[in-house]
Scaffold this motif. Structure first.
Motif, mmCIF file in Angstrom:
data_model
loop_
_atom_site.group_PDB
_atom_site.id
_atom_site.type_symbol
_atom_site.label_atom_id
_atom_site.label_comp_id
_atom_site.label_asym_id
_atom_site.label_seq_id
_atom_site.Cartn_x
_atom_site.Cartn_y
_atom_site.Cartn_z
ATOM 1 N N GLY A 35 0.791 -1.167 0.131
ATOM 2 C CA GLY A 35 -0.115 0.041 0.064
ATOM 3 C C GLY A 35 0.591 1.339 0.133
ATOM 4 O O GLY A 35 2.076 1.169 0.749
ATOM 5 N N ARG A 36 0.443 2.189 -0.724
ATOM 6 C CA ARG A 36 1.113 3.473 -0.908
ATOM 7 C C ARG A 36 2.492 3.505 -1.261
ATOM 8 O O ARG A 36 3.114 4.533 -1.028
ATOM 9 C CB ARG A 36 0.975 4.402 0.296
ATOM 10 C CG ARG A 36 -0.406 4.495 0.953
ATOM 11 C CD ARG A 36 -0.762 5.226 1.892
ATOM 12 N NE ARG A 36 -0.492 6.531 1.900
ATOM 13 C CZ ARG A 36 -0.302 7.581 2.838
ATOM 14 N NH1 ARG A 36 -0.389 7.021 4.224
ATOM 15 N NH2 ARG A 36 -0.026 8.530 2.448
ATOM 16 N N THR A 37 2.810 2.557 -1.988
ATOM 17 C CA THR A 37 4.231 2.306 -2.744
ATOM 18 C C THR A 37 4.891 3.625 -3.308
ATOM 19 O O THR A 37 5.875 4.261 -3.251
ATOM 20 C CB THR A 37 4.673 1.437 -3.253
ATOM 21 O OG1 THR A 37 4.388 0.007 -2.584
ATOM 22 C CG2 THR A 37 5.767 0.988 -3.801
ATOM 23 N N ASP A 38 3.772 4.013 -4.188
ATOM 24 C CA ASP A 38 4.195 5.219 -5.196
ATOM 25 C C ASP A 38 4.236 6.517 -4.251
ATOM 26 O O ASP A 38 4.992 7.356 -4.541
ATOM 27 C CB ASP A 38 3.038 5.404 -6.141
ATOM 28 C CG ASP A 38 3.147 4.275 -7.298
ATOM 29 O OD1 ASP A 38 4.181 3.666 -7.423
ATOM 30 O OD2 ASP A 38 2.344 4.054 -8.039
ATOM 31 N N ASP A 39 3.403 6.524 -3.141
ATOM 32 C CA ASP A 39 3.547 7.827 -2.400
ATOM 33 C C ASP A 39 4.796 7.580 -1.519
ATOM 34 O O ASP A 39 5.519 8.767 -1.510
ATOM 35 C CB ASP A 39 2.469 7.797 -1.395
ATOM 36 C CG ASP A 39 0.815 8.303 -1.886
ATOM 37 O OD1 ASP A 39 0.810 8.432 -3.226
ATOM 38 O OD2 ASP A 39 -0.022 8.038 -1.185
ATOM 39 N N VAL A 40 5.196 6.980 -1.329
ATOM 40 C CA VAL A 40 6.535 6.424 -0.433
ATOM 41 C C VAL A 40 7.669 6.843 -1.443
ATOM 42 O O VAL A 40 8.511 7.779 -1.292
ATOM 43 C CB VAL A 40 6.783 5.252 0.210
ATOM 44 C CG1 VAL A 40 8.178 4.943 0.717
ATOM 45 C CG2 VAL A 40 5.720 4.857 1.175
ATOM 46 N N VAL A 41 7.864 6.354 -2.526
ATOM 47 C CA VAL A 41 8.822 6.727 -3.672
ATOM 48 C C VAL A 41 8.787 8.087 -3.986
ATOM 49 O O VAL A 41 9.694 8.771 -4.243
ATOM 50 C CB VAL A 41 8.694 5.862 -4.719
ATOM 51 C CG1 VAL A 41 9.598 6.054 -5.880
ATOM 52 C CG2 VAL A 41 8.793 4.201 -4.384
ATOM 53 N N LEU A 42 7.610 8.667 -4.051
ATOM 54 C CA LEU A 42 7.605 10.066 -4.383
ATOM 55 C C LEU A 42 8.107 11.150 -3.391
ATOM 56 O O LEU A 42 8.745 11.874 -3.475
ATOM 57 C CB LEU A 42 6.313 10.395 -4.777
ATOM 58 C CG LEU A 42 6.006 12.058 -5.212
ATOM 59 C CD1 LEU A 42 6.914 12.309 -6.342
ATOM 60 C CD2 LEU A 42 4.555 12.239 -5.668
ATOM 61 N N CYS A 43 7.917 10.537 -2.063
ATOM 62 C CA CYS A 43 8.538 11.276 -1.086
ATOM 63 C C CYS A 43 9.655 11.230 -0.801
ATOM 64 O O CYS A 43 10.712 12.336 -0.499
ATOM 65 C CB CYS A 43 7.705 10.823 0.333
ATOM 66 S SG CYS A 43 6.097 11.418 0.555
ATOM 67 N N VAL A 44 10.398 9.983 -1.192
ATOM 68 C CA VAL A 44 12.001 9.951 -1.075
ATOM 69 C C VAL A 44 12.281 10.607 -2.210
ATOM 70 O O VAL A 44 13.473 11.323 -2.186
ATOM 71 C CB VAL A 44 12.145 8.466 -1.462
ATOM 72 C CG1 VAL A 44 13.623 8.128 -2.163
ATOM 73 C CG2 VAL A 44 11.933 7.545 -0.297
ATOM 74 N N SER A 45 11.899 10.738 -3.600
ATOM 75 C CA SER A 45 12.543 11.512 -4.529
ATOM 76 C C SER A 45 12.351 12.962 -4.378
ATOM 77 O O SER A 45 13.390 13.619 -4.327
ATOM 78 C CB SER A 45 11.429 11.340 -5.822
ATOM 79 O OG SER A 45 11.882 11.903 -7.040
ATOM 80 N N GLU A 46 11.134 13.481 -3.659
ATOM 81 C CA GLU A 46 11.236 14.978 -3.329
ATOM 82 C C GLU A 46 12.149 15.245 -2.233
ATOM 83 O O GLU A 46 12.835 16.384 -2.200
ATOM 84 C CB GLU A 46 9.893 15.361 -2.772
ATOM 85 C CG GLU A 46 8.772 15.258 -3.939
ATOM 86 C CD GLU A 46 9.102 16.103 -5.143
ATOM 87 O OE1 GLU A 46 9.639 17.097 -5.067
ATOM 88 O OE2 GLU A 46 8.823 15.779 -6.218
ATOM 89 N N LEU A 47 12.355 14.389 -1.035
ATOM 90 C CA LEU A 47 13.353 14.828 -0.038
ATOM 91 C C LEU A 47 14.651 14.441 -0.586
ATOM 92 O O LEU A 47 15.510 15.241 -0.166
ATOM 93 C CB LEU A 47 12.957 13.877 1.098
ATOM 94 C CG LEU A 47 11.708 13.942 1.767
ATOM 95 C CD1 LEU A 47 11.208 12.997 3.000
ATOM 96 C CD2 LEU A 47 11.444 15.393 2.423
#
Length: 139
Positions: A40-52
């Motif tokens: 669940g929410r894998t894409d959200d986690v990866v997007l947060c990693v990318s932005e940070l």
């Protein structure tokens, strides 16, 4: 604590100050989430990693240095930490009327996607983190 309730070991990797570190950080995060069976929410986690990671490279990593990406699975919560040696305290910038300015949209995305986020102290530098609830399972 039995094996089913124990959180897996944190995953971490150091990235140098170069453009290819952001896609490498995204790939590293996907590998960790797959290993932990986070669905669940894998894409959200990866997007947060990318932005940070992008923010660390643009604002927090002096030349010749890098940043540490640390991922932790705490029950059904994924914690993303980006450790850098730069100064300052990141914040979601706002322009007139509280509208977000052109710059700073990365933290705006993180603040919208994550269940919570913040900044911790580190010497030198800071730790920018976020947490997202994520389901685990086989499919």
């Amino acid at each position: 604590m039995n094996d089913e309730t124990r959180s897996p070991s944190p995953r971490q990797r150091f990235f140098t100050r170069e453009r290819r570190s952001v896609p490498a950080a995204r790939a590293f995060a996907r590998e960790a989430l797959d290993a932990w069976a986070v669905r669940g929410r894998t894409d959200d986690v990866v997007l947060c990693v990318s932005e940070l990671a992008t923010n660390a490279l643009v604002h927090g990593v002096p030349p010749g240095r890098g940043f540490l990406l640390r991922l932790l699975l705490l029950g059904d919560v994924v914690r993303v930490e980006v450790h850098d040696s730069g100064g300052g305290v990141p914040a979601v910038p706002s322009g007139p009327g509280g509208e977000p300015r052109e710059g700073g949209r990365g933290l705006l995305l993180v603040s919208e996607l994550a269940d919570k986020w913040g900044v911790g102290e580190r010497s030198p530098g800071k730790i920018v983190w976020c947490e997202l609830g994520a389901a685990r399972g086989g499919g």
